[in-house]
Design a protein around this motif. Sequence first.
Motif, PDB file in Angstrom:
ATOM      1  N   GLY A 143       0.904  24.822 109.959  1.00  0.00           N
ATOM      2  CA  GLY A 143       0.605  23.481 109.279  1.00  0.00           C
ATOM      3  C   GLY A 143       0.257  22.461 110.587  1.00  0.00           C
ATOM      4  N   GLY A 144       0.633  21.172 110.325  1.00  0.00           N
ATOM      5  CA  GLY A 144       0.174  20.086 111.525  1.00  0.00           C
ATOM      6  C   GLY A 144       0.964  20.327 112.744  1.00  0.00           C
ATOM      7  N   ARG A 203      -1.095  22.199 115.138  1.00  0.00           N
ATOM      8  CA  ARG A 203      -2.431  21.540 115.437  1.00  0.00           C
ATOM      9  C   ARG A 203      -1.960  20.405 116.635  1.00  0.00           C
ATOM     10  NH1 ARG A 203      -2.936  20.997 110.091  1.00  0.00           N
ATOM     11  NH2 ARG A 203      -3.070  18.705 110.306  1.00  0.00           N
ATOM     12  N   LYS A 261       0.496  17.922 116.106  1.00  0.00           N
ATOM     13  CA  LYS A 261       1.207  16.715 115.487  1.00  0.00           C
ATOM     14  C   LYS A 261       2.727  16.864 115.999  1.00  0.00           C
ATOM     15  CE  LYS A 261       0.656  15.338 111.259  1.00  0.00           C
ATOM     16  NZ  LYS A 261       0.209  15.499 109.885  1.00  0.00           N
ATOM     17  N   GLY A 272       5.410  15.530 110.623  1.00  0.00           N
ATOM     18  CA  GLY A 272       4.636  16.197 109.465  1.00  0.00           C
ATOM     19  C   GLY A 272       5.502  15.656 108.092  1.00  0.00           C
ATOM     20  N   HIS A 273       4.996  16.121 107.005  1.00  0.00           N
ATOM     21  CA  HIS A 273       5.314  15.630 105.774  1.00  0.00           C
ATOM     22  C   HIS A 273       6.062  16.891 105.284  1.00  0.00           C
ATOM     23  CE1 HIS A 273       2.612  18.294 103.359  1.00  0.00           C
ATOM     24  NE2 HIS A 273       3.488  17.982 102.400  1.00  0.00           N
ATOM     25  N   ASP A 274       6.166  18.140 105.984  1.00  0.00           N
ATOM     26  CA  ASP A 274       6.835  19.220 105.636  1.00  0.00           C
ATOM     27  C   ASP A 274       7.171  20.110 106.922  1.00  0.00           C
ATOM     28  OD1 ASP A 274       4.570  20.443 105.876  1.00  0.00           O
ATOM     29  OD2 ASP A 274       4.468  21.258 103.894  1.00  0.00           O
ATOM     30  N   ASP A 309       6.345  24.130 107.499  1.00  0.00           N
ATOM     31  CA  ASP A 309       5.339  25.312 106.889  1.00  0.00           C
ATOM     32  C   ASP A 309       5.986  26.561 107.972  1.00  0.00           C
ATOM     33  OD1 ASP A 309       3.941  23.816 105.064  1.00  0.00           O
ATOM     34  OD2 ASP A 309       3.017  22.896 106.980  1.00  0.00           O
ATOM     35  N   THR A 347      -6.003  25.893  98.201  1.00  0.00           N
ATOM     36  CA  THR A 347      -5.801  27.213  99.048  1.00  0.00           C
ATOM     37  C   THR A 347      -4.883  28.202  98.354  1.00  0.00           C
ATOM     38  OG1 THR A 347      -4.542  25.720 100.203  1.00  0.00           O
ATOM     39  CG2 THR A 347      -6.188  26.389 101.562  1.00  0.00           C
ATOM     40  N   GLY A 391      -5.374  30.086 107.907  1.00  0.00           N
ATOM     41  CA  GLY A 391      -5.317  29.305 106.561  1.00  0.00           C
ATOM     42  C   GLY A 391      -4.202  28.215 106.582  1.00  0.00           C
ATOM     43  N   TRP A 392      -2.948  28.647 107.130  1.00  0.00           N
ATOM     44  CA  TRP A 392      -1.848  27.823 106.907  1.00  0.00           C
ATOM     45  C   TRP A 392      -1.877  26.851 108.163  1.00  0.00           C
ATOM     46  CZ3 TRP A 392       1.714  26.339 103.506  1.00  0.00           C
ATOM     47  CH2 TRP A 392       1.506  27.041 102.197  1.00  0.00           C
ATOM     48  N   THR A 393      -2.780  26.990 109.518  1.00  0.00           N
ATOM     49  CA  THR A 393      -2.954  26.122 110.448  1.00  0.00           C
ATOM     50  C   THR A 393      -3.720  24.844 109.846  1.00  0.00           C
ATOM     51  OG1 THR A 393      -2.784  27.992 112.097  1.00  0.00           O
ATOM     52  CG2 THR A 393      -3.470  25.888 112.642  1.00  0.00           C
ATOM     53  N   GLY A 394      -4.696  25.243 109.184  1.00  0.00           N
ATOM     54  CA  GLY A 394      -5.396  23.992 108.487  1.00  0.00           C
ATOM     55  C   GLY A 394      -6.227  23.440 109.735  1.00  0.00           C
ATOM     56  N   ASN A 395      -6.789  22.082 109.553  1.00  0.00           N
ATOM     57  CA  ASN A 395      -6.194  21.368 108.267  1.00  0.00           C
ATOM     58  C   ASN A 395      -7.248  21.496 107.028  1.00  0.00           C
ATOM     59  OD1 ASN A 395      -8.593  19.680 108.833  1.00  0.00           O
ATOM     60  ND2 ASN A 395      -7.529  18.011 109.295  1.00  0.00           N
ATOM     61  N   ARG A 396      -7.021  20.779 106.006  1.00  0.00           N
ATOM     62  CA  ARG A 396      -7.579  21.295 104.837  1.00  0.00           C
ATOM     63  C   ARG A 396      -8.973  21.137 105.086  1.00  0.00           C
ATOM     64  NH1 ARG A 396      -7.792  18.023  99.561  1.00  0.00           N
ATOM     65  NH2 ARG A 396      -7.671  16.167 100.966  1.00  0.00           N
ATOM     66  N   ASN A 432     -10.181  24.009 106.974  1.00  0.00           N
ATOM     67  CA  ASN A 432     -10.407  25.199 106.033  1.00  0.00           C
ATOM     68  C   ASN A 432     -11.629  25.210 105.237  1.00  0.00           C
ATOM     69  OD1 ASN A 432      -8.085  26.296 107.052  1.00  0.00           O
ATOM     70  ND2 ASN A 432      -6.910  25.953 105.569  1.00  0.00           N
TER      71      ASN A 432
END
Length: 445
Positions: free
Chosen positions: A211-212, A215, A217, A220-222, A224, A279, A384-389, A392
């Motif tokens: 996730g973020g 990348r 960041k 993050g909001h979560d 992953d 996704t 896919g899970w690295t993103g971002n949305r 992808n």
Amino acid sequence: MRCPLEHHNASLAQALSVLARNSEHQYGITKDQQYYAKALAFDRAAACLKSLQQPLLSISQLTDSCPRYIGDHAIRIITELLNTGASAEVDAVTGSDLYQCMTNLTAVYGVGQALAYKWYSCGVKSVSDATHRLLRHHECGEGQQQKRDSELVALLPMGGGDHKRLQTGLAFHNDLVNKPVALAEASYFRDLIAKLLLELRGPGFTVTLVGGFSRGKSTGHDCDLLITHDVEGREAGAVSDLARVLTAAGMVIHGTFEANSFSPSVLSRDFRVKELRSTLDHFEKWLGVIRLSSKDTDSSTVDRDVESIMAKIDGNGCDRQGEGLPAAKRRALSPNYCAFDSFAEAVAMAGGEAGAAYASRGWLARRVDLIAVPRSQYAYALLGWTGNRLFNRDLRLFAQRQRRMKLTSHGLFDLQKEASLPASSEEEIFQHLGLDYIPPKFRNC
Ligand code: DCT
Ligand code: MG
């Protein structure tokens, strides 16, 4: 396009994201495809701005560098912003009640566009307003509530059932939205999960923070986490065991488990553009909200913390020897769990309606996603899970349109050759697509 996290055109990109989110809300409300296309176009234009290596001074800089990406509407907005420093359309959107409510309400864990709009339509103005009304609703006895206040019934999502995810999202809103997860906390949790897996199932697991955070960041909001094992197939069941163990240790507020639903047809099934919009993958996964103690940012305490968790689950004296959770425990605990019975109880657990008492409770509610991935699909899952949305979405669209290939988090399928293309690293996936490798720090589109 390479989009770094920090770039030179933040306020222009922000203005376009406002229009993109607004179109997304409109799409959620009306299901009219044109809004979906608009959202995508504004997001793309914002991504172009992010990719520029200097501040934008004239529109030609942009249309020269990304000619195919910028639509007329975005050009009009950017030109106005460059010329006057403001955009009437952007200001109208940010000032509108609908935009503000939809933005605030869809930020709640468990609230989608449809429910947010339903709330907005019944006059719910804010998250605390929704919490307040639902508390009153839950105070009413079942059966009587419709008579007492039919408006409140309209506040619940369609389809009935139990809305524990939504209740968690509302009760712990302050933690989940206003107190972002720090990299140190996410790293601590990754280390905790890695150590738990070693204890429960023996060596061979890799746990990766995606996730973020991957990348670049810092919040993050979560959190992953992708989990894989050196031996294909040995990852199966790891996530459900972990969910049970975290539950037994008293760390879980709410968690939902999804079993692996992958079949080879997922790779090759005819590509539908609709699939770009989600996704949805088929991995074994657990989406949870856990309590993380405020001191849990120090990875040096992981060993001790894992010992104390293991002591809790070893109460029945089973030995584990890499077999995962003792069978008796597995039977006794479900990977789906909710720590409260009623919404009022959840709100009390959070320390009151605004969840303001987090300082005195000594822990924060944190969103975590655990995903178990077979080794052979790991590179694709990582991508896919690295993103971002948006990255992808564009990469998948590129694969489909330019290469006649279907890209998912499970693999890459050449639709002409009718063959799937294995990859053991992200670099290999880019090679299959005939693209230069883009490191995760440039995937902040
Ligand atoms: N993802 C995606 N499409 C979605 C949702 C998620 O492709 N609709 C992918 C990209 C990122 C990854 O899954 C993790 O999702 P999030 O945690 O929602 O995104 P994030 O980039 O990690 O954001 P944050 O840093 O806020 O957690
Ligand atoms: Mg994330």
